[in-house]
Design an enzyme around this catalytic site. Structure first.
Site, PDB file in Angstrom:
ATOM      1  N   LYS A  19     -11.869  -2.917  -4.800  1.00  0.00           N
ATOM      2  CA  LYS A  19     -12.688  -1.706  -4.844  1.00  0.00           C
ATOM      3  C   LYS A  19     -11.950  -0.570  -5.525  1.00  0.00           C
ATOM      4  O   LYS A  19     -12.567   0.341  -6.087  1.00  0.00           O
ATOM      5  CB  LYS A  19     -13.041  -1.264  -3.415  1.00  0.00           C
ATOM      6  CG  LYS A  19     -13.717  -2.294  -2.551  1.00  0.00           C
ATOM      7  CD  LYS A  19     -13.785  -1.805  -1.112  1.00  0.00           C
ATOM      8  CE  LYS A  19     -14.295  -2.877  -0.166  1.00  0.00           C
ATOM      9  NZ  LYS A  19     -14.298  -2.422   1.238  1.00  0.00           N
ATOM     10  N   LYS A  42      -6.236  -9.543  -7.413  1.00  0.00           N
ATOM     11  CA  LYS A  42      -7.429  -9.676  -6.594  1.00  0.00           C
ATOM     12  C   LYS A  42      -8.491  -8.670  -7.026  1.00  0.00           C
ATOM     13  O   LYS A  42      -8.188  -7.534  -7.383  1.00  0.00           O
ATOM     14  CB  LYS A  42      -7.063  -9.452  -5.121  1.00  0.00           C
ATOM     15  CG  LYS A  42      -8.179  -9.726  -4.139  1.00  0.00           C
ATOM     16  CD  LYS A  42      -7.692  -9.508  -2.716  1.00  0.00           C
ATOM     17  CE  LYS A  42      -8.823  -9.678  -1.714  1.00  0.00           C
ATOM     18  NZ  LYS A  42      -8.381  -9.420  -0.329  1.00  0.00           N
ATOM     19  N   LYS A  94       0.815  -1.213   0.000  1.00  0.00           N
ATOM     20  CA  LYS A  94       0.000   0.000   0.000  1.00  0.00           C
ATOM     21  C   LYS A  94       0.849   1.265   0.000  1.00  0.00           C
ATOM     22  O   LYS A  94       0.489   2.256  -0.628  1.00  0.00           O
ATOM     23  CB  LYS A  94      -0.946  -0.004   1.206  1.00  0.00           C
ATOM     24  CG  LYS A  94      -2.062  -1.040   1.093  1.00  0.00           C
ATOM     25  CD  LYS A  94      -3.048  -0.921   2.243  1.00  0.00           C
ATOM     26  CE  LYS A  94      -4.191  -1.900   2.076  1.00  0.00           C
ATOM     27  NZ  LYS A  94      -5.194  -1.775   3.174  1.00  0.00           N
TER      28      LYS A  94
END
Length: 347
Positions: free
Chosen positions: A210, A207, A115
């Site tokens: 969102k 994956k 991240k």
């Protein structure tokens, strides 16, 4: 203090665009676990702010996740649905666990590296330290088990390490305060079903997310039948027909993903799905996949929209759940203070 019935804790971040991966990987499993466990399900809004959030959007998304829990079949009367920020003991225990966890453990956490990427100097301290908050989320309820996907196993292993170190560091105080040999249980992972990780419809190696800029990479829980059909038909595949065996899916990530989604929604093993469709082109398989996705998600999406339109009801569920969660969390936190040696008010 003891946990008489096995307790499950899990949470979902309110970061918008709940999708099929969230449903199959987490929310649908929450429903199934209700029969066997005391369940505590959390909208982890404190985790959400480890990266910048628009406050108005965050409020809306907290309610949306709560609505998804209820619409999917979680019973808020017999189990607990709440949002994390209403129970201050999560943050309170997280600080104690920050002082138990080791820097070496935190430096090994792969999600921070992913991240923060190359801009680590500008990443928030919260993003770095959030695995200890995640551990606190679980341990403040002394949960026995956590439903997790494969990508979350590292966080649960860290939680177990922290719990074990706390138990070891304060062993004599734990015994002196009447809690026996250990205080925190070591929570076990619950990895269930045929599809624990749902991948992007545009790239079977990533994956379903969102945050993917392409809405065609995911099926949102609120998508209508037409949108679902369009996304499934446009989903990336390869030119080969459906194979006969699971082994033949090994180097075909997009095919493996779609077969896994079908198998999970149909509650069948992948072998049974392949036996039904072997030799067919993906156009045939996708038509059947559209039907089953619409049948499963259509009612959930409609109920979510109805619930979100009544924010007062959603808020009442969250307040009630938070009140009930706080009773459990306060017992744990009071005991932790006694074990650590803090002086606290007693009533």
């Amino acid at each position: 203090m003891s946990v008489l019935k096995e307790r499950v804790f899990s949470g979902v971040q309110p970061t918008g665009n709940l999708h099929l991966g969230n449903y199959l990987g987490a929310i649908s499993r929450f429903v199934a676990l209700q029969e066997r466990f005391e369940c505590i399900y959390c909208v982890v809004d404190m985790h959400a702010i480890t990266v910048p959030q628009d406050p108005e959007a965050l409020t809306r998304q907290i309610r949306e996740v709560a609505a998804a829990f209820i619409a999917s079949g979680v019973d808020p009367k017999n189990h607990i649905i709440f949002n994390q920020s209403q129970v201050a003991e999560h943050a309170e225990l997280a600080w104690v666990l920050n002082c138990v966890a080791r820097m070496g453990w935190m430096n090994r956490m792969t999600q921070f590296k992913e991240k923060a990427s190359k801009d680590r100097e500008n990443a928030s301290l919260g993003l770095y330290a959030y695995p200890t908050l995640m551990a606190a989320d679980i341990l403040v309820y002394r949960a026995n088990a956590v439903p997790v996907g494969e990508d979350q196993k590292q966080h649960l292993e860290l939680t177990r390490d922290i719990a074990q170190k706390f138990n070891n560091d304060f062993a004599s105080s734990i015994a002196r305060n009447g809690f026996g040999d250990t205080f925190f249980p070591l929570p076990e992972p619950l990895i269930q079903g045929t599809s624990t990780r749902v991948m992007s419809l545009r790239d079977g190696t990533k994956k379903m997310s969102k945050s993917d800029p392409s809405d065609y990479s995911r099926i949102n829980l609120t998508d209508d039948a037409d949108a679902i059909a369009q996304k499934v038909r446009k989903a990336k595949t390869d030119p080969e027909p459906i194979p006969e065996t699971v082994e033949e899916l090994a180097n075909r990530p997009e095919a493996e993903n779609l077969v896994g989604i079908f198998a999970t929604l149909a509650d069948k093993p992948r072998e049974a799905v392949l036996a039904e469709f072997a030799g067919n082109q993906f156009s045939v398989f996708k038509s059947a996949l559209v039907d089953i996705v619409v049948a499963k998600l259509g009612p959930i999406g409609a109920e979510m929209q109805r619930l979100v339109a009544d924010p007062a009801y959603i808020d009442s569920v969250l307040v009630d759940g938070s009140d009930r969660a706080r009773v459990i969390a306060r017992q744990t936190m009071d005991a932790v203070k006694d074990i650590v040696g803090f002086v606290r008010a007693r009533t």
